[in-house]
Design a protein around this motif. Structure first.
Motif, PDB file in Angstrom:
ATOM      1  N   LYS A  39       0.664  -1.387   0.086  1.00 44.28           N
ATOM      2  CA  LYS A  39      -0.082  -0.119  -0.113  1.00 44.28           C
ATOM      3  C   LYS A  39       0.847   1.024  -0.030  1.00 44.28           C
ATOM      4  O   LYS A  39       0.411   2.220  -0.468  1.00 44.28           O
ATOM      5  N   ILE A  40       2.078   1.282   0.662  1.00 47.20           N
ATOM      6  CA  ILE A  40       3.102   2.389   0.597  1.00 47.20           C
ATOM      7  C   ILE A  40       3.805   2.505  -0.968  1.00 47.20           C
ATOM      8  O   ILE A  40       4.609   1.639  -0.786  1.00 47.20           O
ATOM      9  N   ASN A  41       3.480   3.473  -1.775  1.00 45.10           N
ATOM     10  CA  ASN A  41       4.130   3.367  -3.200  1.00 45.10           C
ATOM     11  C   ASN A  41       5.602   4.058  -3.069  1.00 45.10           C
ATOM     12  O   ASN A  41       6.247   4.102  -3.889  1.00 45.10           O
ATOM     13  N   ASP A  42       5.509   4.876  -2.157  1.00 44.09           N
ATOM     14  CA  ASP A  42       6.809   5.721  -2.126  1.00 44.09           C
ATOM     15  C   ASP A  42       7.877   5.541  -1.084  1.00 44.09           C
ATOM     16  O   ASP A  42       8.498   6.546  -0.631  1.00 44.09           O
ATOM     17  N   LYS A  75       8.170  -1.425 -15.152  1.00 40.21           N
ATOM     18  CA  LYS A  75       6.892  -1.486 -15.538  1.00 40.21           C
ATOM     19  C   LYS A  75       6.198  -0.385 -14.878  1.00 40.21           C
ATOM     20  O   LYS A  75       6.139  -0.407 -13.594  1.00 40.21           O
ATOM     21  N   VAL A  76       5.453   0.530 -15.523  1.00 37.12           N
ATOM     22  CA  VAL A  76       4.683   1.453 -14.892  1.00 37.12           C
ATOM     23  C   VAL A  76       3.322   0.933 -14.455  1.00 37.12           C
ATOM     24  O   VAL A  76       2.459   0.339 -15.257  1.00 37.12           O
ATOM     25  N   ILE A  77       2.958   0.996 -13.028  1.00 35.82           N
ATOM     26  CA  ILE A  77       1.666   0.368 -12.624  1.00 35.82           C
ATOM     27  C   ILE A  77       0.706   1.520 -12.330  1.00 35.82           C
ATOM     28  O   ILE A  77      -0.333   0.992 -12.029  1.00 35.82           O
ATOM     29  N   LYS A  78       1.197   2.727 -12.248  1.00 31.70           N
ATOM     30  CA  LYS A  78       0.217   3.676 -11.788  1.00 31.70           C
ATOM     31  C   LYS A  78       0.660   5.009 -12.151  1.00 31.70           C
ATOM     32  O   LYS A  78       1.822   5.222 -12.147  1.00 31.70           O
ATOM     33  N   ARG A  79      -0.310   5.951 -12.526  1.00 32.08           N
ATOM     34  CA  ARG A  79       0.128   7.352 -13.065  1.00 32.08           C
ATOM     35  C   ARG A  79      -0.641   8.235 -12.230  1.00 32.08           C
ATOM     36  O   ARG A  79      -1.947   7.845 -12.200  1.00 32.08           O
ATOM     37  N   LYS A  80      -0.119   9.475 -11.725  1.00 30.66           N
ATOM     38  CA  LYS A  80      -0.936  10.472 -11.331  1.00 30.66           C
ATOM     39  C   LYS A  80      -0.463  11.777 -12.186  1.00 30.66           C
ATOM     40  O   LYS A  80       0.524  12.129 -11.897  1.00 30.66           O
ATOM     41  N   ASP A  81      -1.530  12.324 -12.860  1.00 33.82           N
ATOM     42  CA  ASP A  81      -1.296  13.391 -13.892  1.00 33.82           C
ATOM     43  C   ASP A  81      -1.775  14.881 -13.229  1.00 33.82           C
ATOM     44  O   ASP A  81      -2.832  15.409 -13.216  1.00 33.82           O
ATOM     45  N   TYR A  82      -0.846  15.158 -12.248  1.00 32.23           N
ATOM     46  CA  TYR A  82      -1.105  16.605 -11.430  1.00 32.23           C
ATOM     47  C   TYR A  82      -0.618  17.758 -12.444  1.00 32.23           C
ATOM     48  O   TYR A  82      -0.665  18.814 -11.691  1.00 32.23           O
ATOM     49  N   ILE A  83      -0.446  17.447 -13.769  1.00 31.20           N
ATOM     50  CA  ILE A  83      -0.004  18.748 -14.500  1.00 31.20           C
ATOM     51  C   ILE A  83      -1.156  19.018 -15.025  1.00 31.20           C
ATOM     52  O   ILE A  83      -1.553  20.215 -15.245  1.00 31.20           O
ATOM     53  N   THR A  84      -1.982  18.196 -15.673  1.00 33.75           N
ATOM     54  CA  THR A  84      -3.207  18.442 -16.426  1.00 33.75           C
ATOM     55  C   THR A  84      -4.371  18.733 -15.277  1.00 33.75           C
ATOM     56  O   THR A  84      -5.159  19.798 -15.613  1.00 33.75           O
ATOM     57  N   LYS A  85      -4.306  18.138 -14.155  1.00 29.08           N
ATOM     58  CA  LYS A  85      -5.133  18.439 -13.179  1.00 29.08           C
ATOM     59  C   LYS A  85      -4.361  18.761 -11.770  1.00 29.08           C
ATOM     60  O   LYS A  85      -3.925  17.782 -10.982  1.00 29.08           O
ATOM     61  N   PRO A  86      -3.871  19.927 -11.488  1.00 28.13           N
ATOM     62  CA  PRO A  86      -3.143  20.140 -10.397  1.00 28.13           C
ATOM     63  C   PRO A  86      -4.081  20.086  -9.050  1.00 28.13           C
ATOM     64  O   PRO A  86      -4.982  20.051  -9.282  1.00 28.13           O
ATOM     65  N   LYS A  87      -3.363  19.875  -8.017  1.00 26.93           N
ATOM     66  CA  LYS A  87      -4.059  19.330  -6.991  1.00 26.93           C
ATOM     67  C   LYS A  87      -4.744  21.011  -6.361  1.00 26.93           C
ATOM     68  O   LYS A  87      -4.145  22.019  -6.663  1.00 26.93           O
ATOM     69  N   ILE A 120       4.228   5.355 -10.499  1.00 28.59           N
ATOM     70  CA  ILE A 120       4.410   4.291  -9.687  1.00 28.59           C
ATOM     71  C   ILE A 120       5.129   3.095 -10.641  1.00 28.59           C
ATOM     72  O   ILE A 120       4.291   2.754 -11.659  1.00 28.59           O
ATOM     73  N   ILE A 121       6.345   2.711 -10.271  1.00 30.77           N
ATOM     74  CA  ILE A 121       6.860   1.792 -11.262  1.00 30.77           C
ATOM     75  C   ILE A 121       6.972   0.577 -10.207  1.00 30.77           C
ATOM     76  O   ILE A 121       7.427   0.741  -9.000  1.00 30.77           O
ATOM     77  N   GLU A 122       7.459  -0.609 -11.094  1.00 34.42           N
ATOM     78  CA  GLU A 122       8.054  -1.694 -10.459  1.00 34.42           C
ATOM     79  C   GLU A 122       9.313  -1.864 -10.769  1.00 34.42           C
ATOM     80  O   GLU A 122       9.329  -2.098 -12.497  1.00 34.42           O
ATOM     81  N   ILE A 147       8.530   2.011  -6.969  1.00 33.07           N
ATOM     82  CA  ILE A 147       9.228   2.898  -6.625  1.00 33.07           C
ATOM     83  C   ILE A 147       8.490   4.272  -7.338  1.00 33.07           C
ATOM     84  O   ILE A 147       7.706   4.109  -8.419  1.00 33.07           O
ATOM     85  N   GLU A 148       8.378   5.359  -6.605  1.00 34.88           N
ATOM     86  CA  GLU A 148       7.643   6.372  -7.078  1.00 34.88           C
ATOM     87  C   GLU A 148       8.400   7.337  -7.783  1.00 34.88           C
ATOM     88  O   GLU A 148       9.773   7.890  -7.307  1.00 34.88           O
ATOM     89  N   ILE A 149       8.279   7.655  -8.966  1.00 35.12           N
ATOM     90  CA  ILE A 149       8.951   8.748  -9.575  1.00 35.12           C
ATOM     91  C   ILE A 149       8.165   9.882  -9.925  1.00 35.12           C
ATOM     92  O   ILE A 149       7.182   9.807 -10.458  1.00 35.12           O
ATOM     93  N   GLN A 150       8.606  10.943  -9.212  1.00 35.33           N
ATOM     94  CA  GLN A 150       8.052  12.377  -9.544  1.00 35.33           C
ATOM     95  C   GLN A 150       8.765  13.268 -10.485  1.00 35.33           C
ATOM     96  O   GLN A 150       9.872  13.428 -10.540  1.00 35.33           O
ATOM     97  N   LEU A 151       7.896  13.634 -11.362  1.00 38.66           N
ATOM     98  CA  LEU A 151       8.512  14.385 -12.541  1.00 38.66           C
ATOM     99  C   LEU A 151       7.898  15.863 -12.704  1.00 38.66           C
ATOM    100  O   LEU A 151       6.567  16.029 -12.442  1.00 38.66           O
ATOM    101  N   ARG A 152       8.845  16.925 -12.579  1.00 40.53           N
ATOM    102  CA  ARG A 152       8.429  18.118 -12.384  1.00 40.53           C
ATOM    103  C   ARG A 152       9.335  18.956 -13.478  1.00 40.53           C
ATOM    104  O   ARG A 152      10.614  18.737 -13.696  1.00 40.53           O
TER     105      ARG A 152
END
Ligand code: 0O2
Length: 232
Positions: A100-103, A131-143, A153-155, A169-174
């Motif tokens: 459950k903890i991705n980062d 392998k990319v298992i999850k994405r969160k696009d806070y660029i198109t939709k900022p918090k 989130i990759i494996e 592993i979590e990869i944050q791209l900014r």
């Protein structure tokens, strides 16, 4: 391939049959089991950082341009892991930690511009052993706070004791602008116990929008630049 649950079996076998419960913060730093888990995350993290550093260099060699400005990485502190598990209402055990903890392991990649982020995502998707298992696009939709960035989130597959393990592993791209805002907001508001006034909080959200505007405008100037051979 071994997934999270099987990593737990692996640790169980290695470390006797004691219950895999994360007892408390005071024991966690001395807990051999915990250190074994974290070492596997460290191994996976270092390999991903090497992969990304190679991408940065190769891109520069080919295009004589920076796709990536800088790469930073960290293993989440035990305090932070436990706080997050408590905040999300998870029981403190290794199964929840793995699944459950991705980062627990995190990489932050700062790129000059938004387009670079999307190019880099396409490259990451093709890297071997990832392998990319999850994405969160806070660029198109900022918090709501104004936070912007793209999370993957990759494996990452690593070999431990001749067995393959898939580690999250979590990869944050900014962009540089997003990173400037996030780093400051992180210390001023997101991760501080000090309370920020409502007006300063609103200001920070506004500044995120201003920086996003500037990010887009600078990208526009780049897009109008002619290639060197067409300048004269
Ligand atoms: P820290 O101290 O940076 O590590 P998930 O469980 O994967 O579904 P998660 O991790 O709960 O989702 O949330 P999310 O939205 O993916 O955010 C993960 C990380 O993004 C955070 O990690 C921060 O690093 C960053 N982040 C998210 N929102 C904000 C924000 O409003 N401001 C800033 N500055 N950063 C933000 P942690 O573990 O919360 O904190």
């Amino acid at each position: 391939m071994w997934k999270g649950k099987i990593v737990i079996d692996f640790l169980k076998r290695k470390e006797s049959n004691e219950q895999l419960q994360i007892n408390s913060l005071s024991v966690i730093n001395d807990d051999k089991q915990y250190q074994n888990v974290i070492n596997i995350y460290k191994l996976a993290l270092e390999e991903v950082v090497d992969n990304l550093t190679e991408v940065k260099q190769k891109y520069y060699d080919i295009f004589k341009d920076n796709l990536i400005n800088n790469i930073v990485y960290r293993i989440k502190t035990p305090e932070s892991i436990i706080n997050k598990m408590k905040k999300k209402g998870y029981d403190l055990n290794y199964e929840n930690l793995f699944t459950k903890i991705n980062d627990i392991a995190g990489v932050r990649v700062v790129c000059p511009l938004k387009d670079n982020i999307y190019t880099l995502i396409r490259i990451i998707e093709k890297l071997p052993g990832i392998k990319v298992i999850k994405r969160k696009d806070y660029i198109t939709k900022p918090k709501k706070s104004g936070y912007s960035g793209y999370h993957l989130i990759i494996e990452k597959v690593v070999v431990v004791n001749n067995r393959e393990l898939a580690i999250k592993i979590e990869i944050q791209l900014r962009t540089m602008a997003m990173d400037f805002w996030s780093t400051n907001e992180h210390s001023l508001k997101y991760k501080t116990k000090k309370k920020l006034s409502k007006s300063d909080s609103r200001r920070l959200t506004l500044y995120a929008k201003v920086l996003n505007y500037i990010d887009n405008k600078i990208a526009k100037i780049y897009s109008k630049q002619l290639p060197h051979n067409q300048l004269c």
